[in-house]
Design a protein around this motif. Sequence first.
Motif, mmCIF file in Angstrom:
data_model
loop_
_atom_site.group_PDB
_atom_site.id
_atom_site.type_symbol
_atom_site.label_atom_id
_atom_site.label_comp_id
_atom_site.label_asym_id
_atom_site.label_seq_id
_atom_site.Cartn_x
_atom_site.Cartn_y
_atom_site.Cartn_z
ATOM 1 N N TYR A 34 70.606 41.451 16.187
ATOM 2 C CA TYR A 34 70.807 42.182 14.758
ATOM 3 C C TYR A 34 69.916 43.140 14.190
ATOM 4 O O TYR A 34 70.209 44.263 13.985
ATOM 5 C CB TYR A 34 70.934 41.020 13.895
ATOM 6 N N GLU A 35 68.614 42.710 14.645
ATOM 7 C CA GLU A 35 67.426 43.704 13.997
ATOM 8 C C GLU A 35 67.339 45.132 14.829
ATOM 9 O O GLU A 35 67.494 46.070 14.379
ATOM 10 C CB GLU A 35 66.058 42.886 14.363
ATOM 11 N N ARG A 91 70.344 46.946 13.346
ATOM 12 C CA ARG A 91 70.079 47.826 12.078
ATOM 13 C C ARG A 91 68.789 48.869 12.021
ATOM 14 O O ARG A 91 68.882 49.982 11.397
ATOM 15 C CB ARG A 91 69.603 46.506 10.855
ATOM 16 N N ALA A 123 76.750 47.601 14.440
ATOM 17 C CA ALA A 123 76.464 47.286 12.711
ATOM 18 C C ALA A 123 77.051 48.098 11.860
ATOM 19 O O ALA A 123 77.218 49.423 12.264
ATOM 20 C CB ALA A 123 74.851 47.766 12.946
ATOM 21 N N LEU A 156 77.545 48.935 7.632
ATOM 22 C CA LEU A 156 77.494 48.845 6.221
ATOM 23 C C LEU A 156 78.524 49.147 5.505
ATOM 24 O O LEU A 156 79.252 50.230 5.371
ATOM 25 C CB LEU A 156 76.283 50.081 5.833
ATOM 26 N N PHE A 186 73.893 43.965 6.110
ATOM 27 C CA PHE A 186 74.473 44.538 7.226
ATOM 28 C C PHE A 186 75.526 43.574 8.063
ATOM 29 O O PHE A 186 75.160 42.240 8.021
ATOM 30 C CB PHE A 186 73.132 44.723 8.301
ATOM 31 N N TYR A 189 77.617 42.439 11.818
ATOM 32 C CA TYR A 189 77.486 43.023 13.217
ATOM 33 C C TYR A 189 78.519 42.427 13.773
ATOM 34 O O TYR A 189 79.222 41.209 13.652
ATOM 35 C CB TYR A 189 76.002 42.250 13.741
#
Length: 135
Positions: A30-31, A34, A78, A80, A90, A92
């Motif tokens: 996930y990191e 984003r 990802a 928004l 966020f 995913y």
Amino acid sequence: MYTFETKVRVRYAETDQMGYVYYGNYAAFYEVGRVELFRSLGFSYKALEDSGIMLPVLELQSRFLKPAKYDEEITVKAFLKEKPSVKIRFDYELFNKGGELLNTGNTTLVFVDMKRNKPCMAPADFLARLQGYFD
């Protein structure tokens, strides 16, 4: 809504004895999603922190549908879906090369003024880059 996708390859160290991605490693995927989403907007976490704003994670949710496996290339999408304010969420979706949905999740982060250690609004220049996606 703003959407971005990137790819990651599952490394051996990210798997368990069965060759499946260990559940705790999805947060790292996930990191990647984003951070690269920010970069796609011409922005970076480093620039944000250099300007005195940090983005700690407030909440993380993850749903495991199918296992990601060692050496697979995973697509991390990802999203928004809402215009950021003091918080930014966020969403995913992770897919394998065959297009199978493996995992869904979301994280909520908070913009924090590092000098005051207090929540603050998202930077105006960041919001300006997103304006056209949320009209």
